[in-house]
Design a protein around this motif. Structure first.
Motif, PDB file in Angstrom:
ATOM      1  N   THR A 123      51.592  41.474  32.256  1.00 36.87           N
ATOM      2  CA  THR A 123      50.259  42.190  32.690  1.00 36.87           C
ATOM      3  C   THR A 123      50.027  43.418  32.056  1.00 36.87           C
ATOM      4  O   THR A 123      48.926  43.591  31.942  1.00 36.87           O
ATOM      5  CB  THR A 123      51.555  42.656  34.234  1.00 36.87           C
ATOM      6  OG1 THR A 123      51.278  40.956  35.273  1.00 36.87           O
ATOM      7  CG2 THR A 123      49.499  43.450  35.112  1.00 36.87           C
ATOM      8  N   SER A 335      43.663  43.536  35.681  1.00 30.87           N
ATOM      9  CA  SER A 335      44.910  43.183  36.345  1.00 30.87           C
ATOM     10  C   SER A 335      44.607  44.014  37.589  1.00 30.87           C
ATOM     11  O   SER A 335      45.241  45.058  38.114  1.00 30.87           O
ATOM     12  CB  SER A 335      45.931  42.237  36.500  1.00 30.87           C
ATOM     13  OG  SER A 335      47.074  42.390  37.374  1.00 30.87           O
ATOM     14  N   SER A 338      47.663  44.234  40.054  1.00 32.86           N
ATOM     15  CA  SER A 338      48.245  45.270  39.624  1.00 32.86           C
ATOM     16  C   SER A 338      48.500  47.059  39.233  1.00 32.86           C
ATOM     17  O   SER A 338      49.672  48.089  40.399  1.00 32.86           O
ATOM     18  CB  SER A 338      48.967  45.441  37.500  1.00 32.86           C
ATOM     19  OG  SER A 338      47.471  45.799  37.263  1.00 32.86           O
TER      20      SER A 338
END
Length: 492
Positions: A123, A335, A338
């Motif tokens: 990530t 992302s 996240s």
């Protein structure tokens, strides 16, 4: 599956989507390849030829269908000092040697290292690349004319709204065509692709790097070759994992390593620089409908066709159109979930993700960022496992039994020894490892230390309950039953 069925699945199962995606990727590759050539300090043709050759070769040899590989910033930055000191011929030789190293790494099954890259590192890697992709567009955003801002906004509107009308044609391709026509019709004041550098108008030719084939030459190119091979493989394998997730399909990471090596060797012999997988272009390809090897091959082949036949027209594409596409890629790559997960996920996972992002963005070094993330993941994992460790004891008929629970290794060995009372006067000490597991030399050494200290105090020591793996490592590494072990381990 027969050879024909395999060919159809990997090449002909999505022809229209792959060709259209290839067109979009080919157009987006041009300014990036030119920019990466400038970073490496070479003629734009070196980066453009590399993108053509690598994309076409990796489509055949690679292990991840629909992933785009070409000249990249990650490898280009490593060539700067080499080119300044020794020239472009050494760059070509370095590219070839880097390919050889990558092939060797593939046969050594380096793809399996991906199992040690945690989700948090992945990530962080993705978010950092999204930020870098956006930052790379800043020169085309800051200090430009109002027409450029208007075209970027119009391009983003086309990219996000056109799919509501139809998905037959990829919206990034529509963006490029529409903004190019608008810039020509209204004579808008914007930078165009042709402003970046001269586009090649001839096929790349097969050549041998013009360098002396001596050991001195090898020592000059070897350090850069190793760095290029390592960075290229790291970015390629991580990008392959991301495309795996995007398409819900698998890939052969070891084949991808070998394929990258073959593609780089071909690039070097055709006058191109080394490259690797490109997450931005791979995202464009997948989002534009590319799914098979044909999309990657088409990107390289169409890029070559564009350069040779349509070079003058390509030079007229306004940069705001390509900036809009890359902003879309940046937004789509990041992302966003996240950020919400920072509150809910374990603190250690969030620290790993943020450390990876900050290191990559701060240094522009993908390998360093991932290395920091993996290192932190390992440290946190070892600390967590060491906490799930306990030693209890009981005394019965002058026999002291220590029951060890958990993983005995370098992070828990100190707690193991601290739980022992070496001053207690008992006839027998029993170390019960039934619910424990020995992992490393430090754990074995802790057992040796405990056994010898108890023996020095006059007790008989029994080590019982070891599983097969623990017994094997003990038989191989333990020394407490060897002559002179007391002096060797305890020092007197």
């Amino acid at each position: 599956m027969t050879l024909i069925e395999n060919f159809r699945r990997n090449w002909l199962s999505n022809v229209r989507g792959d060709i259209l995606a290839g067109i979009v990727v080919a157009l987006a590759l041009i300014p990036e390849a030119i920019g990466f050539s400038i970073i490496a300090g070479v003629d734009p043709r070196v980066g453009l030829y590399a993108s053509v050759i690598i994309a076409m070769v990796i489509a055949i040899t690679g292990g991840r269908p629909a992933m785009i590989s070409a000249a990249t910033a990650a490898t280009a930055v490593l060539f700067g000092s080499l080119v300044r000191e020794h020239g472009v011929e050494y760059l070509l030789a370095t590219t070839i040697l880097a390919g050889v190293i990558q092939i060797a790494a593939g046969f050594a099954r380096v793809g399996y290292i991906m199992r040690f890259v945690s989700r948090s590192v992945m990530t962080g890697f993705v978010n950092a690349l999204a930020i870098l992709i956006f930052m790379a567009q800043l020169p085309e955003i800051i200090g430009v004319s109002w027409q450029s801002y208007a075209m970027i906004a119009a391009g983003l509107a086309i990219i996000y709204l056109f799919p509501r009308v139809t998905r037959v044609i990829p919206s990034p391709l529509v963006c490029i065509l529409a903004l190019t026509v608008a810039a020509m019709v209204f004579n808008l004041d914007t930078r165009i692709v042709g402003d970046l550098g001269e586009l090649p108008n001839a096929l790349p030719s097969l050549l041998m790097p013009n360098i002396p084939f001596t050991l001195d030459t090898l020592w000059i190119i070897l350090p850069t070759s190793i760095a290029v091979a390592a960075v290229g493989l790291l970015e390629s394998l991580l990008t392959a994992s991301i495309v795996d997730q995007m398409t819900d399909t698998g890939s052969d990471k070891n084949r991808e390593s070998i394929g990258q090596g073959i593609a780089n060797i071909a690039s070097g012999f055709f006058g191109g620089m080394a490259g690797c997988a490109m997450i931005g272009q791979s995202v464009i390809n997948v989002k534009s409908g590319g799914r098979t090897r044909l999309s990657t091959f088409a990107a390289g082949a169409i890029l070559l066709f564009i350069l040779l036949v349509l070079g003058d027209w390509v030079g007229l594409i306004p940069m705001p159109a390509l900036v809009a596409i890359m902003i879309m890629v940046s937004i789509g790559t990041f992302s966003w979930s996240s950020l919400r997960d920072l509150v809910h996920h374990p603190r250690r996972s969030s620290i790993v993700m943020l450390a990876t992002v900050l290191t990559v963005v701060g240094t522009h070094n993908l390998a360093l960022g991932v290395g920091v993330g993996v290192l932190l993941s390992g440290i946190f994992f070892a600390w967590k496992v060491s906490q799930i460790f306990r030693v209890t004891s009981s005394l019965e008929d002058d026999v002291r039994t220590y029951r060890v629970e958990g993983q005995l290794f370098f992070a828990s060995a100190e707690d193991f020894l601290a739980a022992m009372d070496f001053e207690e006067k008992v006839s027998t000490v029993r170390l019960d490892l039934t619910t424990a597991h020995l992992w490393d030399l430090t754990g074995v050494n802790a057992i040796d230390m405990a056994v010898l200290k108890f023996r020095r105090a006059g007790a008989v020591v029994e080590v019982i309950g070891m599983n097969d793996a623990s017994a094997t490592i003990m038989d191989k590494l333990a020394v407490h039953d060897q002559p002179g072990a007391m002096e060797k381990i305890l020092g007197h």
